[in-house]
Design a protein around this motif. Sequence first.
Motif, PDB file in Angstrom:
ATOM      1  N   ILE A   1      -7.866   3.590  -9.259  1.00 61.48           N
ATOM      2  CA  ILE A   1      -7.578   4.587  -8.212  1.00 61.48           C
ATOM      3  C   ILE A   1      -7.609   5.989  -8.822  1.00 61.48           C
ATOM      4  O   ILE A   1      -8.172   6.922  -8.253  1.00 61.48           O
ATOM      5  CB  ILE A   1      -6.186   4.338  -7.590  1.00 61.48           C
ATOM      6  CG1 ILE A   1      -6.125   2.971  -6.909  1.00 61.48           C
ATOM      7  CG2 ILE A   1      -5.818   5.444  -6.610  1.00 61.48           C
ATOM      8  CD1 ILE A   1      -6.771   2.892  -5.577  1.00 61.48           C
TER       9      ILE A   1
ATOM     10  N   ARG B   1       1.665  -3.250  -5.907  1.00 58.56           N
ATOM     11  CA  ARG B   1       0.902  -4.372  -5.358  1.00 58.56           C
ATOM     12  C   ARG B   1      -0.493  -4.486  -5.976  1.00 58.56           C
ATOM     13  O   ARG B   1      -1.200  -5.453  -5.731  1.00 58.56           O
ATOM     14  CB  ARG B   1       0.752  -4.219  -3.838  1.00 58.56           C
ATOM     15  CG  ARG B   1       2.054  -4.430  -3.079  1.00 58.56           C
ATOM     16  CD  ARG B   1       1.801  -4.387  -1.590  1.00 58.56           C
ATOM     17  NE  ARG B   1       1.368  -3.076  -1.144  1.00 58.56           N
ATOM     18  CZ  ARG B   1       0.799  -2.828   0.034  1.00 58.56           C
ATOM     19  NH1 ARG B   1       0.589  -3.807   0.873  1.00 58.56           N
ATOM     20  NH2 ARG B   1       0.440  -1.604   0.371  1.00 58.56           N
ATOM     21  N   LEU B   2      -0.903  -3.458  -6.737  1.00 57.49           N
ATOM     22  CA  LEU B   2      -2.231  -3.490  -7.346  1.00 57.49           C
ATOM     23  C   LEU B   2      -2.106  -3.868  -8.823  1.00 57.49           C
ATOM     24  O   LEU B   2      -1.062  -3.633  -9.432  1.00 57.49           O
ATOM     25  CB  LEU B   2      -2.890  -2.118  -7.231  1.00 57.49           C
ATOM     26  CG  LEU B   2      -3.164  -1.605  -5.812  1.00 57.49           C
ATOM     27  CD1 LEU B   2      -3.780  -0.224  -5.860  1.00 57.49           C
ATOM     28  CD2 LEU B   2      -4.073  -2.546  -5.057  1.00 57.49           C
TER      29      LEU B   2
ATOM     30  N   ARG C   1      -0.910  -3.996   6.528  1.00 56.91           N
ATOM     31  CA  ARG C   1      -1.013  -4.676   5.244  1.00 56.91           C
ATOM     32  C   ARG C   1      -1.421  -3.700   4.148  1.00 56.91           C
ATOM     33  O   ARG C   1      -0.908  -3.754   3.042  1.00 56.91           O
ATOM     34  CB  ARG C   1      -2.027  -5.810   5.346  1.00 56.91           C
ATOM     35  CG  ARG C   1      -2.217  -6.559   4.054  1.00 56.91           C
ATOM     36  CD  ARG C   1      -3.068  -7.807   4.272  1.00 56.91           C
ATOM     37  NE  ARG C   1      -3.492  -8.319   2.995  1.00 56.91           N
ATOM     38  CZ  ARG C   1      -4.753  -8.539   2.673  1.00 56.91           C
ATOM     39  NH1 ARG C   1      -5.707  -8.286   3.538  1.00 56.91           N
ATOM     40  NH2 ARG C   1      -5.072  -9.016   1.491  1.00 56.91           N
ATOM     41  N   HIS C   2      -2.337  -2.811   4.455  1.00 56.02           N
ATOM     42  CA  HIS C   2      -2.786  -1.887   3.429  1.00 56.02           C
ATOM     43  C   HIS C   2      -1.845  -0.701   3.314  1.00 56.02           C
ATOM     44  O   HIS C   2      -1.231  -0.471   2.301  1.00 56.02           O
ATOM     45  CB  HIS C   2      -4.188  -1.375   3.747  1.00 56.02           C
ATOM     46  CG  HIS C   2      -5.227  -2.420   3.631  1.00 56.02           C
ATOM     47  ND1 HIS C   2      -5.302  -3.482   4.489  1.00 56.02           N
ATOM     48  CD2 HIS C   2      -6.235  -2.591   2.756  1.00 56.02           C
ATOM     49  CE1 HIS C   2      -6.319  -4.252   4.129  1.00 56.02           C
ATOM     50  NE2 HIS C   2      -6.904  -3.739   3.087  1.00 56.02           N
ATOM     51  N   THR C   3      -1.739   0.039   4.406  1.00 57.40           N
ATOM     52  CA  THR C   3      -1.141   1.367   4.333  1.00 57.40           C
ATOM     53  C   THR C   3       0.340   1.355   4.668  1.00 57.40           C
ATOM     54  O   THR C   3       0.992   2.381   4.583  1.00 57.40           O
ATOM     55  CB  THR C   3      -1.907   2.304   5.273  1.00 57.40           C
ATOM     56  OG1 THR C   3      -3.265   1.872   5.329  1.00 57.40           O
ATOM     57  CG2 THR C   3      -1.902   3.720   4.774  1.00 57.40           C
TER      58      THR C   3
ATOM     59  N   ALA D   1      -6.040   2.761   0.318  1.00 55.53           N
ATOM     60  CA  ALA D   1      -5.064   2.521   1.378  1.00 55.53           C
ATOM     61  C   ALA D   1      -3.892   1.697   0.851  1.00 55.53           C
ATOM     62  O   ALA D   1      -2.733   1.972   1.143  1.00 55.53           O
ATOM     63  CB  ALA D   1      -5.725   1.820   2.558  1.00 55.53           C
ATOM     64  N   PHE D   2      -4.205   0.692   0.038  1.00 51.61           N
ATOM     65  CA  PHE D   2      -3.147  -0.104  -0.589  1.00 51.61           C
ATOM     66  C   PHE D   2      -2.240   0.788  -1.425  1.00 51.61           C
ATOM     67  O   PHE D   2      -1.008   0.698  -1.362  1.00 51.61           O
ATOM     68  CB  PHE D   2      -3.766  -1.161  -1.524  1.00 51.61           C
ATOM     69  CG  PHE D   2      -3.799  -2.535  -0.933  1.00 51.61           C
ATOM     70  CD1 PHE D   2      -2.661  -3.317  -0.951  1.00 51.61           C
ATOM     71  CD2 PHE D   2      -4.952  -3.040  -0.368  1.00 51.61           C
ATOM     72  CE1 PHE D   2      -2.676  -4.589  -0.413  1.00 51.61           C
ATOM     73  CE2 PHE D   2      -4.981  -4.306   0.179  1.00 51.61           C
ATOM     74  CZ  PHE D   2      -3.846  -5.080   0.156  1.00 51.61           C
TER      75      PHE D   2
ATOM     76  N   PHE E   1       1.488   1.708  -8.461  1.00 51.32           N
ATOM     77  CA  PHE E   1       1.249   0.951  -7.231  1.00 51.32           C
ATOM     78  C   PHE E   1       1.566  -0.509  -7.492  1.00 51.32           C
ATOM     79  O   PHE E   1       0.721  -1.243  -8.015  1.00 51.32           O
ATOM     80  CB  PHE E   1      -0.196   1.141  -6.772  1.00 51.32           C
ATOM     81  CG  PHE E   1      -0.599   2.579  -6.703  1.00 51.32           C
ATOM     82  CD1 PHE E   1       0.135   3.480  -5.944  1.00 51.32           C
ATOM     83  CD2 PHE E   1      -1.685   3.048  -7.416  1.00 51.32           C
ATOM     84  CE1 PHE E   1      -0.218   4.816  -5.885  1.00 51.32           C
ATOM     85  CE2 PHE E   1      -2.050   4.380  -7.365  1.00 51.32           C
ATOM     86  CZ  PHE E   1      -1.305   5.271  -6.601  1.00 51.32           C
TER      87      PHE E   1
END
Lengths: 312, 400, 251
Positions: free
Chosen positions: C103, C94-95, B46-48, B185-186, C92
């Motif tokens: 980050i 998803r963020l 899910r994260h990486t 990690a995301f 990113f």
Amino acid sequence: MDFFVVSLLNGLSYGLLLFMVSAGLTLVFGMMGVLNFAHSSFYMLGAYFGYSVGRLTGFWPALIVAPLGIAFLGALIERYLLRPVHRHGHAHELLVTFGLVFIIDELVKLLYGNYPLKNPMPVELSFSAFRLFGLDYPFYRVFIALVAIVMFGAILALSRFTRVGLIVRAAVRRPHMVEALGHNVPMVFLGVFAGGAALAGLAGVVAGVFYPTGPSMAQELGVIVFVVVVVGGLGSLEGAFVASLLIGIFSSFAVGVNWTLADAFALVGVAGADLWGGAFTVKLSTVAGAIPFVLMFLVLLLRPAGLLGERQ
Amino acid sequence: MKWLAIAAATIGLLLVPVLFGDRFVFVFIQMLTASLFALAFNLLWRHTRLLSFGHAAHFGAGMFATIHLMRLAEANVLAVPLPLIPLGGALAACLLGVVAGYFATVRTGTYFAMITLAVAELIYALGSQWEALFGGEAGLSSMRLPWAGWTFATTGEVYYIVLGWVVPAAAALYFVGLTPLGRLAFAIGDDETRVRFLGYNAHRAKTMVFALSAFHAGLAGGLLALVNENVNYGAFGGTVSASVVLHTFIGGSGVFLGPVIGAAGLTLLGALLSDVTRLWLLYVGAAFVLMMLYSPEGLAALFIANLRLWRELPWPSLVRLNLLGGLAVLAFVCTTVFVVELAARALTEGASATAVVLFGTTWSLSSPVTWAIPIALALAGHVALKAAIRQRRRLEDAVA
Amino acid sequence: MTSAVISLQGIAKCFGSLEVIRHLDLDVLEGERHALIGPNGAGKSTLVGMISGLIPLSAGAIFLNGRRIDGLAPERINRLGLGRSFQITRIFPRLSAQENLRIGVMARHGIRYSLFRPATAYSAVAREVEALLAKVRLDGRAGVVAGELSYSEQRALELGMALASEPKVLLLDEPTAGMSRDEADHVVDLIRTIAIGRTVLIVEHDMDVVFSLCDRVTVLAYGELIASGPAAEIRRNARVQEAYLGTEHVA
């Protein structure tokens, strides 16, 4: 000497069988970026289809009909299961094929039973090719090798000298460019996937009458063919050929070698390592199964693109 | 609302040994360890966006380390309270995770998956041969020693050890997602190159996440070893690695608790149904493939989408939609199961079979009734599905 | 005399037998806004990749503030004070916009792989993220998932990310690629504000952007440097006209 020659011959024949299965896998991987987890399930299905068709028609027609059946199945899978998830990315395609492994495994057990079948070798092929050190060397091993070599030659010729081969080779490297040139890339994918499945199916028919035809066939070969593809290099047919032979011969030799780590230490002058027990007394022959993985680690760490793969 | 649900779940979990017999408590233990294992696996995915096909290596490492520690305790070499021993399993798995993760995370995507698969296969191959460490076919056994007045002789007592570890470990995994490393990690899962240009060593971060995942997988394994008091090298096998993938993705990899739905649900169903059907894996495999096709984010995503509609739509129409959809799914499942089980039994009977026993009734293979049932079920399913789709379209139009 | 911040000394890059960059020398001086232009295939992207540590050199050396950086990993180069943006937006998705920038900011505060507090609990980082959001004019969109931002918002975020590590040197790879006139003007304004106190090397196709923004211009064609100098001079240079401006429409 006799151990050396027999191991070499068996290794070659096993390696060529590995190549028959991994050829389709590496082509599909190179082109679609999907490592088909169910590829060795196609190999197993080939053996079973071959068995069923062979009971009706005999071995030779089955050699043609069964791979065609597998090709059809492969085409259906590509069209209706892989293509719809393509937009979610390679990981999801990989997962779909992963799920298929269970379905195919269980269906085979359901239809044919959870035990190896009696799948006899055709009489005309079960004779001794030659006598070697007082032992008969089965012709069938030679036959497996012949089929693999003919297949390798046919694929090479097809890809080098025909228009279809040219398009396929181009689509493996630059799918978007080939699409832009007006070729139907999804159709090419379908064809390659079906073709790869057929090759695995052919290997299955051929191997099925020599090695036992059973529900664990796919599992036994499954991970090894991944290793072949990774070691040989992504999408490289020649790489898969070299890697198959390498792994075939390695495994064949390792099974017969009773060296231990302690022996290796003794060789360099450290005696008595066998008294330490544990890993030092494990015979090489017993961990023969681990050798391909060690080879794969080395390749991934030292030459990530594989033996004959191109650097990306 | 959220806290209420958590409180209710906690009380429910605490009451399990009071309400159920030993056999079910044992199933609950398996559900808990499978859930923790799936959560650990999903920390990577899910994260990486790292897909491990060899997580059994860490689960198994946790099991073996735990058994070895228990044996040392039994031999009076080591005086560690029993409930703390699984931590040793987790640490051993974490150590393996640092090494395996260091090598595996050099690559991403399919290559990463292949390396993890190979690590597990390698350990499996060694495990089957190295008797001294892994105990061969019979495996290794030990006994739980009493501690501080607890005998740990009943499944109920052991259940509380497992619960006492799984819940905090799951909370810790959730918390990891909020920390700088978890957010990083995301980001790595989205774009690793970008992360490097922000001054991060992505490889180091991936190795750390891998080790964390291995730690929790090892803890799950260690807890199961503590319960079983036995482990053999089969713990490293492909089925274990595969099951965590199936659990996670059927449950839903996009939501934190998704893997728990899959792991707990499938473990429970498996325990209930494995006596009834030989084809359990066929159904799981089919459910998995269908899920990947129609809801790649798993059951949890379906659930959440429904929850969202719940806020936007009048509830009677939504109830109707869910009823119709549920009915369609139920009808199709029944059709499939009926036909497959009928075929399975007919095939075992042999070619001459004329009738088979299924669900306690004898079905004649030549009777029209036998075949009318699945056809009628399939038709009903089809009608319900069509109605559900119509209803959904109407609702979507109403919202738009 | 102002010193060279980025100094390329005899660098070359071959892909097989193809020479993409041929023995190239270039100094980017402190505080200047330096544009790198050239027709397609001139080797601009390769050059940016080489400076930022993504593409290994075949020959030569690269110095950042006198320190040799070729052969270092991208993260090391970044920590030495070089930030970059990408031609293709690399954020990113998803963020949220805010988390994207966080980050970037975290790393500079030495909070890289920490596991003991939530990422939101670091107040110094949070303050800086707020300031950065305002700077790239995304303060109204802080909580929106980056994948759902509009294209120009994503480009702004991309710039914000390059800034997040407070680099003394900024490498901007086609910051206005794929933008409308208005959007491009907006980005030019933005670059002007963020360039204060920094050295900026910009790869750009849009001549309006180049000549309105940059003090010095370097022209690259077929892997070779054909001219380098003050913007006004370059505009008049005959070889440049022929090799580049002549072949492409000057907007």
